[in-house]
Every structure is written in structure tokens, then in C-alpha cells.
Design an enzyme around this catalytic site. Structure first.
Site, PDB file in Angstrom:
ATOM      1  CD  GLN A   1     -28.447 -31.527 -50.480  1.00 21.57           C
ATOM      2  OE1 GLN A   1     -29.444 -31.788 -51.154  1.00 21.57           O
ATOM      3  NE2 GLN A   1     -27.567 -32.446 -50.134  1.00 21.57           N
TER       4      GLN A   1
ATOM      5  CG  ASP B   1     -26.560 -36.096 -43.505  1.00 21.79           C
ATOM      6  OD1 ASP B   1     -27.657 -36.267 -44.072  1.00 21.79           O
ATOM      7  OD2 ASP B   1     -25.715 -35.270 -43.904  1.00 21.79           O
TER       8      ASP B   1
END
Ligand code: S3P
Length: 431
Positions: free
Chosen positions: A169, A314
Site C-alpha cells: 500500500q 491476508d
């Protein structure tokens, strides 16, 4: 919060499921479509709350986005065509939308007020704001978390930056800012993270240069609208991969799943644990995809360290679940990032799986898991998603292995990334 009663009878998982479009790629497709020139058509975009957040943010910035059942059409305006929003920009629960968009919004000639939900408002933004600040972005309320007031800004400088946290990110925000800077931006990634932004930049006619672990972005690139096919989300397929391995007598086929190697760390780690997956129909497009088949298998404990984490970040809640059923002691370390996800996932996973009888010790940066432990229900066990989509789905998979019903509270969080999750489960579940 409404409850969901899970698994009232024993069964197995048999069949074929097409998982929804990749969340990371869907966010980026809307962003690139918005800042490119001309029309972009996105096929198989994820229809879920997080991606709707991205769509509404860019619509508020003046981008025309039209959705049909089959695709999303975007009329790109270029960076300079983005317009001043009339209200606060609301980023909901989506860290990816916020962090990546900060790189796009860093050079807008108007002020903006950025807000989000309670979870997002607690998540750290300094990791993006600090390098963007060095490039020239100013935050008038001097905040490191939402709400943020962005000052109008006309100019960004290029930057040489070593990523202090392994974060795609942050890297992506700096790529978007670098495209608008006065000179080149060099980003050093000590540990590789997902590379969807770099791949998509190329698909829109731009370039980035990678030399070892340094990525260079040149400014003043013209991006052109294009047609993109979003692969199925490996992170959603992951629930069925682990369920297929653990639930006795299962066989699951998952077509058109994204196989970008920066995302498929779970598959590699499960292979180290002794699992075998069959890959067929593999296509090498801008993003690779293929069909994954899985059957029930026994697993052995492994050691997972810092270098393994970004490619499985994740899926760690699922890896912990798999480890509860593996033979031996699994260690997962170097995963402190899990503490600043949608919830503190180290604490949430430990607390909730212990309720089902798992033997897990929590560490500041990970877990020790002793397996195998049969999962069981003590007096209608109540587990909680902690408002986190991935914790909710992992617990639903854990419940498939317990005898007796489990009550899941906060199940609506699953709409963030996989609204069809329980329908797909019903398709696969055979009593
Ligand atoms: C994402 C990167 C990862 C991941 C998140 C999505 C992305 O976050 O956990 O769900 O789309 O770039 P970090 O880059 O902060 O680790």
C-alpha cells in the site's frame, strides 16, 4: 450485531466455485481508470463494500463510472481532471483505498477532508504521510490517522525512499505520487510485496523500472484507458483451499484464480506442510490466473519467518487454522503487521480459535500453534468476527470441522470482500 449459526450437521465440501474478483486489483483498476485518458472497461470487478468505497470516492472526484452486471466503465480524466469533492471523502473500512489514494490526492490544487469508519480511523497512516510529506504533501490538522485535512498542493518532488515496513500500500501510494512528481522516485523494498500496481501501470501504457529491490518511477507518463479482466481473488480462494484440505473427504475446484506469485504464499507454505494442489488452465496475462484443485490431505508443522509474511499477509488467520490441524508445533513470527489490520488479527485469531479448543500462544509478532487439536463446541460456542471480514470467514471454515453448531457474531463484516461467501459455502457443502 446479527448472528449466523454455522454448521449444524457434519458434511464434506464437493464441487466447483468461481470466487469473486480480486480486491487489490479491483481497487487499482478503478484508480488507474480514473487517472488515465479515455475509457477503461473492467471485467469481473469485485462487487463488495470495499470496492464500492473506491468507486464512490472517485465519483466524488468527478469521474464518470458506470456499472452493469458484466463490467464497470470508467471515463478517465487524467490526474489534472480530478475535481474538488463537495463533501468529505469517506473511505469506509478500506485501508487500500485510503493509502493508495493519498498518493493520487497528494498533488491536487484543492483542499480535501478525509474520513472513514471506526476501524480505519485507528489504523496508522504515518507510513504513507511521512514519505508523501517529504515529497510536498501538507496535512493541515497535522494528524497521523483519520480524519485528515489535505492542503491544496501544486507540486511534488521525486523521492529516494527505503520502505521501513513491507507494504504494497505504501509502495503503491509512492508510485502514484511519483507519476506526478518533478523528478524520478526510487523506492527500495527490502522484502518484496505484491506488485499489482507495477503490472497495472504497464497495462495502462506506463512503465516502471525494477533493478534488484529498487523500483524507479519516472514522472510525466501518459496513461491510456484499457480493457482489463480481473482474476478471481486468491485471498477468497484461500478459504476453500484450507477448507478443502481440512474437511474430511472434500474435493474443490476453483477456476480463474489469480496466481500472482507475490500473493500465493499460502499455497507455497501449505506445500511445505505437505499439501499438493493441482494447477491447470494457467494463463499468463498481465496478471497470471488458473484453476486450482484441492483434496483433503494431512499436514505437518512448519516455521514461518518475516521474509514469508508479505506474500501470505491476508491469509495468516487461515494458516493458523491449518496449523491447528497439522502434526507438530508451527511457529509464525515477524507478522506484527497483523496487529494493525482491520482488527488486531493476532489477538482476534488467538482468542477465537482458543474458544474452539485450539492450542495457540500469542506473541507480539505472531503465534506458536501446537497441533493437531480437534476443534469442538462447548455449550453453543459463540465466536466473533471482531468486525473483520477475514476473521469472520476463517471462523466459518473452522466451524465446518467442529461437531455441533457455532454461533458467529458480526458476520456482516464478510460483505467487505466476499458477499457471496455463504452462498458458495452452501453450494459446496454436502451432508
Ligand atoms: C494490499 C496490501 C496489503 C494487504 C491488504 C491489501 C494492497 O497491505 O494486507 O489487504 O492491495 O496493496 P499492506 O501493503 O499494508 O501490507
Amino acid at each position: 450485531m446479527p448472528d449466523k449459526i454455522l454448521n449444524t450437521r457434519p458434511g464434506r465440501l464437493i464441487g466447483r466455485v468461481q470466487v469473486p474478483g480480486d480486491k487489490s486489483i479491483s481497487h487499482r483498476a478503478i484508480m488507474f481508470g480514473s487517472i488515465a485518458q479515455g475509457e477503461t472497461v473492467i471485467e469481473n470487478i469485485l462487487q463488495a463494500e470495499d470496492v464500492q468505497t473506491t468507486q464512490s470516492v472517485y465519483q466524488q472526484l468527478g469521474v464518470k463510472i458506470e456499472a452493469t452486471d458484466e463490467h464497470l466503465k470508467i471515463q478517465g480524466r487524467g490526474f489534472s481532471g480530478l475535481q474538488e469533492p463537495v463533501r468529505a471523502l469517506d473511505f469506509g473500512n478500506s485501508g487500500t483505498t485510503l493509502r493508495l489514494s493519498l498518493g493520487i490526492l497528494a498533488a491536487r490544487p484543492f483542499a480535501m477532508h478525509l474520513i472513514g469508519d471506526a476501524s480505519l480511523s485507528q489504523r496508522p497512516m504515518a507510513r504513507v504521510l511521512e514519505p508523501l510529506g517529504q515529497m510536498g504533501l501538507h496535512i493541515s490538522n497535522d494528524a497521523k490517522t483519520l480524519p485528515l485535512n489535505l492542503e491544496p498542493n501544486a507540486q511534488l518532488n521525486g523521492l529516494d525512499y527505503v520502505l521501513p515496513v513491507a507494504s504494497a500500500q505504501v509502495k503503491s501510494a509512492l508510485i502514484f505520487a511519483g507519476l506526478q512528481a518533478q523528478s524520478a522516485t526510487n523506492i527500495v523494498e527490502p522484502i518484496a510485496t505484491r506488485d499489482h500496481t507495477e503490472r497495472m501501470l504497464t497495462a495502462f501504457g506506463g512503465t516502471s523500472l525494477r533493478h534488484d529491490n529498487t523500483l524507479t518511477i519516472q514522472p510525466e507518463q501518459t496513461l491510456h484507458g484499457t480493457t482489463l479482466q480481473v482474476p478471481g481473488d486468491f485471498s477468497s480462494a484461500a478459504f476453500w483451499l484450507v477448507a478443502g484440505l481440512l474437511v474430511p473427504d472434500s474435493h474443490i475446484v476453483l477456476p480463474k484464480v489469480g496466481l500472482n506469485p507475490t500473493r500465493t504464499g499460502l499455497m507455497q507454505l501449505l506445500e511445505k506442510m505437505g499439501a499438493h494442489f493441482e494447477l491447470t488452465d494457467v494463463l499468463h496475462d498481465s496478471e497470471p490466473m488458473g484453476t486450482i484443485s484441492v483434496t483433503t490431505q494431512t499436514l505437518q508443522a512448519i516455521q514461518v519467518t518475516e521474509v514469508d509474511i508479505p506474500a501470505v499477509i491476508d491469509e495468516i488467520p487461515l494458516l493458523v487454522l491449518a496449523a491447528t490441524q497439522a502434526q507438530g508445533v508451527t511457529e509464525i513470527r515477524g507478522a506484527e503487521e497483523l496487529r494493525v489490520k482491520e482488527t488486531d488479527r493476532i489477538q482476534a485469531v488467538t482468542q477465537e480459535l482458543r474458544k474452539l479448543g485450539a492450542d495457540i500462544t500469542e506473541h507480539p509478532d505472531g503465534f506458536t500453534i501446537c497441533g493437531p487439536t480437534p476443534l469442538h463446541v462447548v455449550n453453543k460456542t459463540q465466536v466473533d468476527s471482531h468486525g473483520d471480514h477475514r476473521i469472520g470467514m476463517m471462523l466459518a471454515i473452522a466451524a465446518l470441522m467442529t461437531e455441533g453448531a457455532v454461533n458467529l457474531s458480526g458476520s456482516q463484516a464478510i460483505n467487505i470482500s466476499y458477499p457471496r461467501f455463504f452462498e458458495d459455502l452452501a453450494t459446496l457443502w454436502n451432508e
